[in-house]
Design an enzyme around this catalytic site. Structure first.
Site, mmCIF file in Angstrom:
data_model
loop_
_atom_site.group_PDB
_atom_site.id
_atom_site.type_symbol
_atom_site.label_atom_id
_atom_site.label_comp_id
_atom_site.label_asym_id
_atom_site.label_seq_id
_atom_site.Cartn_x
_atom_site.Cartn_y
_atom_site.Cartn_z
ATOM 1 N N SER A 147 0.843 -1.192 0.000
ATOM 2 C CA SER A 147 0.000 0.000 0.000
ATOM 3 C C SER A 147 0.876 1.240 0.000
ATOM 4 O O SER A 147 1.988 1.231 0.556
ATOM 5 C CB SER A 147 -0.907 0.018 1.226
ATOM 6 N N TYR A 160 -2.169 -0.229 10.135
ATOM 7 C CA TYR A 160 -2.250 -0.760 8.770
ATOM 8 C C TYR A 160 -0.984 -0.419 7.995
ATOM 9 O O TYR A 160 -0.394 -1.280 7.327
ATOM 10 C CB TYR A 160 -3.479 -0.189 8.069
#
Length: 254
Positions: A147, A160
């Protein structure tokens, strides 16, 4: 297209979003695709059905990740699915796409959420690769989905972002370890993509426009944008690319 003819791919978290797009693209390129799901069996079966209607081959494999014995359960289902297809349990392409998000800022961090996110986003891919290397044929491909949060400060979801940083570190380390077998290990780095995972961030036109503005192209990415990059890394054309984190953010942060 038949660039992956004769290859077998396993895509985790393939019942929706980016994983669904990857599964359909790899099948379109000729691979037999194992469509993994955690709990959404009907959605996974829809993906399988769509692939078959397009002339491809696929089967569904269900196994929750981030729990004890997840790798064994997943590969047990994979072997059963391969047998049903009349194939032995071999693998050429492993795509670690499954993940969970929503950790929030540092003030909202909790031990339970931290453990869950690292279990699904980091521990599960590591042990799926460990077990998968027993099945992966030489010159195989491992693709991990990271990501942009791992390289661009994203305090809105700190845990995250940490998990994706770990995935990128793992990618580089394993690329060097398995190179002797001709196996490549790379990560693909999406930015904002129109999936169920971030639907809440796109709930109004203004919010969607704000996300689109991060890209130099002025739009939110689509699962196909990411699937096409994965397909390249899974192909023979990417034989000289390994240990890389390939930016597929649409120029976010330029």
């Amino acid at each position: 297209m038949d660039s992956l003819a004769g290859k077998v791919a396993l895509v985790t978290g393939a019942s929706r979003g980016i994983g669904r797009g990857i599964a359909r693209r790899l099948a379109r390129d000729g691979a037999l695709v194992a469509v993994h799901y955690g709990t959404r069996e009907p959605a996974a079966l829809e993906v399988v059905d769509a692939i078959r209607k397009d002339g491809g081959r696929a089967f569904a494999v269900g196994a929750p990740l981030g729990v004890e014995g997840d790798a064994e359960a997943l590969y047990g289902g994979f072997a059963a699915g391969m047998a049903a297809e009349g194939e032995s349990p071999v693998l050429d392409i492993l795509v670690n796409n499954a993940g969970v998000s929503g950790s929030g800022r540092i003030g909202a961090a909790s031990s339970e959420n931290f453990d869950r996110m690292f279990a699904v986003n980091v521990k599960a891919p590591l042990f799926l690769i460990q077990r998968g290397l027993e099945l992966l044929r030489d010159d195989g491909r491992i693709v991990n989905i990271s990501s942009a949060a791992a390289r661009i400060a994203f305090p809105e979801s700190v845990t995250y972002a940490m998990t994706k940083g770990a995935v990128e570190t793992m990618t580089r380390a394993l690329a060097k370890e398995v190179a002797g077998r001709g196996i490549t290990v790379n990560a693909v780095v999406p930015g904002f993509v129109a999936t169920d995972m971030n639907a809440g961030r796109r709930r109004t036109p203004e919010a969607a426009a704000a996300l689109a503005a991060h890209s130099v192209f002025g739009r939110i990415g689509s699962p196909a944008d990411i699937a096409d990059v994965v397909a390249f890394l899974a192909s023979a054309d990417a034989r000289w690319v390994t240990g890389q984190c390939v930016d597929a953010t649409g120029g976010t942060g330029l």
